[in-house]
Design a protein around this motif. Structure first.
Motif, PDB file in Angstrom:
ATOM      1  N   HIS A 160       0.825  -1.204   0.000  1.00  0.00           N
ATOM      2  CA  HIS A 160       0.000   0.000   0.000  1.00  0.00           C
ATOM      3  C   HIS A 160       0.867   1.265   0.000  1.00  0.00           C
ATOM      4  CE1 HIS A 160      -3.408  -2.518   2.039  1.00  0.00           C
ATOM      5  NE2 HIS A 160      -3.046  -2.964   0.861  1.00  0.00           N
TER       6      HIS A 160
ATOM      7  N   SER B 262      -7.789   3.146  -6.180  1.00  0.00           N
ATOM      8  CA  SER B 262      -7.528   1.706  -6.186  1.00  0.00           C
ATOM      9  C   SER B 262      -7.277   1.166  -7.588  1.00  0.00           C
ATOM     10  CB  SER B 262      -8.699   0.953  -5.554  1.00  0.00           C
ATOM     11  OG  SER B 262      -9.877   1.146  -6.326  1.00  0.00           O
TER      12      SER B 262
ATOM     13  N   ARG C 132      -6.957  -3.943  -2.055  1.00  0.00           N
ATOM     14  CA  ARG C 132      -5.856  -2.997  -2.225  1.00  0.00           C
ATOM     15  C   ARG C 132      -6.413  -1.598  -2.494  1.00  0.00           C
ATOM     16  NH1 ARG C 132      -3.703  -4.597  -6.783  1.00  0.00           N
ATOM     17  NH2 ARG C 132      -2.217  -6.074  -5.942  1.00  0.00           N
ATOM     18  N   PRO C 133      -6.002  -0.602  -1.697  1.00  0.00           N
ATOM     19  CA  PRO C 133      -6.535   0.752  -1.883  1.00  0.00           C
ATOM     20  C   PRO C 133      -5.751   1.585  -2.891  1.00  0.00           C
ATOM     21  CG  PRO C 133      -5.176   0.702   0.073  1.00  0.00           C
ATOM     22  CD  PRO C 133      -5.170  -0.704  -0.484  1.00  0.00           C
TER      23      PRO C 133
END
Length: 982
Positions: A29, A45, A247-248
């Motif tokens: 991240h 994202s 997952r951002p």
């Protein structure tokens, strides 16, 4: 490359051979930009947003520390021409603060100038500020003076370490932050730390990470940032499962290892191998990558670590001397494609299931990425042979595609080229889409005999413009189709049609032609140049076009070039270059010699000698070179063989009473000398081949990878006294609790024999006992048991009793036994190993020292080993001897005639020499011998002068330089010429 165990597990897990989902292994991240930078560099994202536009980051690893500043612009332009839109760099600490408190940010260290050039060249930058770097660089980037600071523990919560990091960051970070994109600069991402074993991505495992974060934010960091790196691997996409709903942030690889630092030049398989691995990222949802390295460069001076010498070529796309390898062109194709379709790739979802109908043939794997901007479908030939496959798309006739071995072939669907034209189906290999205001140019690559198929939908009436191949274009209502078979020609095959005020231009060419096709932008206008081996600087204006182009000295001349502008096509005049004979060998004048071994004798006190009771390890006196002299005296009570023991590394040339007597590998721990009764001058010339990069190492660094002599030095008659412990046995343990019961009974008939270095845990977490027996040593006053490394944590037992606990890998430790009762009998030595990950065991030999007591040598003197300016010795014409008495300086001169049209690359080949360094006109080219074969030391062109040049060699072994040659590297040499539009 051998990493620390924790780091190694992370990196190995990222490779294709281990896992499919890299993101399940390590945090990848990123921290979002602060509000001030959010509109300039940020992400969601699905992808990166640069200046609020979806942007695929095609980044090139390049260290400005490994390139002379005079060549920065040229190398950056080469990367830009190769399809890259970003460079990633380290800001190596000991490059900028080699001497404590004296910061160097000028010349080759002028980071401010470098980042300004990045912006001027039209590239973005990712800056990795450390304070640890790895990078196969001396000490991983730590300054030598940091080793000797009391209380410092690196990469841990440690006030002393953070104090020195702060001081460096106070000078470094203002330069980096000044160049953030929201302040008009190039910096779009910042990396804190590097490959830390405890924290990657947004992990903040301890206060050390918090400190780096708070310090950087306080110094003005506003763009997105992350820790340590993300997705480091030689094949980052692995099995191609990159989508992760949790997952951002975008999927990105900050170190896509393209080739490796143990290679110079290109292997035949490199281009195809890394082409496929790059396309896997594009085809499976990746949002960018950074090739480490795209340009490697050189380890000038003493910057190499112990795995390298002068070259850091890396087999990279742009070679050490600036030559373009085959892999350069594969990266160029992939980069331009990804950037052409970044509106899809930076905002896409997996649409693979919707396109499995294309073929029932399971040997052809199909994936797809879909967004509002269109769809990309990828046909993956994962086999090692060429495939010819027929696919069926809904609404279209069957289409045949020839797929090369390992090729991933993109198909474009419903992609809007402009407000009038949509590329409905692009079945051929589209290399790039170039927007030239009201003209959109498609570069299409094809092999001879390949079918071509492009179908466009227009908003209004389409008009086919006159071309030689006009019949290949068919108009049906608002549909235009190019459907033919490609036949290579001297010039790109051209197709044109217009809708409203929008012109669409299609240029079809084979791979050889796309290699010679370049895209340049001047004053906001894009231009395409074909037929040029390499396009350098250009000047495009409303009145004309000028450029500088080159072709390799070893290649055929460029003969015909074309310029494609928004509103026309022009022939480019290729200025002729006259052929002249070029010598491939430079003639050297008679060598001169200066004796550098005079410091072996006590009568010589030239230079800055430092006195100490015990020898100080190299660097303690501020020595930034790789060599040092040590001297002391010893009174031998009788004639005979003596054994001297000292700590340190790597090599020593040993002198007794000023005469060379032997060479010594210091790490062996002891040296045998034959001495006559009486007082003797002992002299040691020590040198090393680079310090360990300390990958994954946490803690104090004072005693790690010591160089020169160090610590208490003893001498004793007799010996040798150091022996390696053999006959080890292994017993597996079920868990860590087994240690409470103590070692098992050692039954050598039933227990498994163990070989040092073997992995008994089969790359998995595990526990076990390692046991051996040390012979009785009655009468010995002290027995030292030395471990160079255990993998990983070790608990030591003597005769069943716990005596020592040690944590970590690749960290030496020892235990001393002084009790007479224990020494009088056989000693059972047991080691309980806790293996955290990957291979484990006792990975380096275990030694015992039986010297006991000996005479401690005191009264030491020490000085730097390299001092070419010392005036106490005169230069003399070299006599014809094969090897002189220890380290020597040699110098000669050579003439080089420069030419405006010829950029010749020269290399120094130290044939017949031992270990050493080479200077040309005062510039240190780096260390020899090379560890990657006979390539010679690269002389950067700006360091050469017209006419006479000086070469200086410091050979640590005193070898004769009569065989040294300076030869032309034709592969990197090039001819330049001027381009002008007719």
């Amino acid at each position: 490359m051998k990493y620390g165990r924790l780091l190694y597990s992370l990196l190995l897990a990222l490779s294709i051979s281990t896992v499919a989902n890299a993101q399940e292994v390590v945090n990848d991240h990123m921290f979002h930009a602060l509000p001030a930078a959010k509109n300039f560099s940020d992400f969601d994202s699905k992808g990166f947003l640069i200046n609020q536009k979806r942007t695929f980051i095609v980044s090139a690893g390049m260290e400005y520390a490994r390139v002379p500043h005079e060549l920065w612009r040229e190398r950056l332009l080469q990367l830009k021409r190769g399809g890259f839109n970003c460079v990633e760099v380290y800001t190596i600490w000991n490059f900028h603060e080699p001497t404590e408190g004296k910061f160097e940010f000028d010349g080759d260290q002028n980071l401010d100038q470098f980042l300004a050039l990045v912006k001027e060249t039209g590239l973005y930058s990712i800056v990795r500020v450390g304070p640890y770097y790895c990078a196969e660089w001396d000490q991983g980037g730590y300054p030598i003076w940091l080793r000797f600071k009391s209380g410092v523990r690196v990469r841990e919560p440690n006030a002393e370490f953070e104090k020195y990091v702060n001081r460096f960051f106070d000078r470094l970070l203002p330069i980096v932050m000044k160049h953030q994109i929201n302040k008009g600069g190039s910096v779009i991402l910042v990396q804190l730390e590097n490959e830390h074993p405890k924290g990657w991505g947004t992990d903040i495992p301890n206060d050390y990470f918090k400190h780096l974060q708070s310090k950087s934010l306080a110094m003005g960091m506003e763009v997105p940032y992350f820790f340590s790196g993300v997705h480091h691997a030689t094949d980052p996409a692995g099995k191609g499962i990159l989508d992760d709903p949790k997952r951002p942030n975008p999927w990105f690889s900050t170190e896509f290892w393209s080739v490796w630092y143990s290679q110079y030049g290109a292997k035949p398989t490199d281009a195809a191998t890394y082409d496929r691995r790059t396309w896997k990222i594009i085809a499976h949802g990746g949002n960018g990558y950074n090739f480490y390295m795209a340009h490697g460069g050189s380890n000038f001076g003493y910057t190499n670590n112990d795995e390298d010498a002068a070259s850091y070529d890396y087999g990279a796309a742009v070679g050490q001397a600036g030559d373009l390898r085959p892999i350069y062109y594969t990266f160029k194709r992939a980069g331009y494609f990804a950037r052409s379709f970044q509106e899809i790739l930076e905002n896409s979802t997996d649409a693979s299931a919707a396109y499995q109908y294309l073929t029932p043939d399971t040997t052809l794997k199909i994936s797809a990425r879909m967004s509002e901007a269109g769809t990309l479908i990828f046909l993956d030939n994962s086999t090692e042979k060429q495939l010819t496959k027929t696919i069926t798309l809904k609404g279209l006739p069957p289409f045949t595609i020839n797929l090369l071995p390992g090729e991933i072939h993109p198909i474009v669907h419903q992609f809007k080229l402009n407000n009038q034209v949509e590329l409905n189906w692009g079945l051929s290999r589209i290399y790039s889409v170039i927007k030239q205001q009201n003209t959109t140019t498609l570069l299409v690559e094809a092999n001879a005999g390949d079918p071509l198929y492009l179908n466009f939908i227009t908003a209004g009436k389409a008009v086919i413009k006159s071309t030689i191949h006009v019949d290949d274009l068919k108009v049906t209502g608002n549909s235009i189709t190019l459907n033919t078979v490609f036949k290579p020609a001297d010039q790109p095959t051209l197709y044109l049609f217009k809708t409203g005020n929008q012109l669409v231009r299609i240029l079809v060419m084979d791979k050889a032609a796309t290699n010679k096709t370049w895209i340049t932008a001047e004053t906001g206008s894009e231009a395409i140049v074909t037929g040029v081996s390499y396009l350098g600087e250009t000047k495009l204006s409303s009145t004309g076009f000028e450029g500088v182009a080159t072709y390799p000295l070893a290649a055929a001349k460029d003969t015909h070039a074309m310029l494609y502008l928004e509103n026309g096509i022009k022939n480019l005049i290729v200025a002729p270059v006259q052929d002249i004979k070029i010598d491939t060998l430079l003639s050297l004048t008679l060598w001169e010699n200066k004796d550098a071994s005079i410091f072996a004798a006590s009568a010589t006190n030239n230079g800055k000698w430092i006195a100490s009771e015990n020898p100080l390890q190299m660097g303690k006196n501020g020595n930034l070179t790789n060599s040092a002299w040590y001297r002391t005296k010893f009174n031998a009570p009788s004639t005979g063989k003596y054994t001297l023991q000292s700590d340190g590394g790597d090599r020593a040339t040993v002198f007794v009473d000023g005469k060379l007597v032997t060479h010594w590998k210091i790490r062996s721990g002891e040296l045998t000398l034959d001495l006559k009764k009486g007082t003797h001058d002992l002299g040691f010339f020590t040198a090393h081949d680079g310090r360990d990069k300390l990958a994954a190492y946490l803690g104090p660094i004072t005693d790690i990878d010591k160089k020169g002599l160090s610590g208490i030095t003893r001498i004793k008659k007799g010996g040798p006294f150091i022996a390696t412990l053999d006959n080890w046995y292994f017993t597996a343990a079920s868990d860590s609790i087994a240690i409470k019961n103590g070692p098992p009974l050692l039954d050598t008939l039933k227990t498994t024999k163990y070989k040092i270095g073997a992995d008994v845990f089969k790359l998995k977490e595990g526990y076990g006992w390692f046991q051996t027996v040390v012979k009785a040593q009655p009468g010995l006053s002290i027995l030292i048991i030395s471990f160079k490394s255990t993998d990983e944590n070790a608990t030591l037992f003597i005769n069943g009793k716990k005596v020592l606990r040690h944590e970590g890998w690749n960290i030496p430790f020892e235990y001393k036994i002084t009790e007479p009762a224990i020494l009088a009998k056989p000693i059972e030595l047991s080691v309980f190993i806790e293996n955290i990950s990957n291979e484990g065991g006792i990975d380096q030999p275990v030694k015992i020292n039986l010297m006991g007591t000996g005479t401690v040598l005191t009264g030491w003197k020490m000085k730097n080993g390299v001092d070419p300016e010392d005036t106490s010795v005169n230069w003399e014409i070299l006599a014809g001897v094969d090897s002189l008495n220890g380290p020597q300086f040699y110098r000669s001169t050579f003439n080089q005639q420069k030419s405006a049209n010829r950029y010749l690359v020269w290399r120094v080949h130290p044939y017949g020499m031992g270990h050493g360094s080479v200077w040309v006109n005062g510039h240190n080219l780096g260390r020899y011998p090379e560890k990657i074969g006979d390539i010679g030391l690269y002389i950067p062109e700006p360091w050469l002068k017209e006419g006479q040049n000086e070469i200086l060699i410091y050979d640590e072994d005193g070898k004769n330089p009569s065989q040294v040659k300076i030869t032309l590297e034709s592969a990197a040499s090039k001819i330049s010429y001027q381009l002008k539009a007719q």
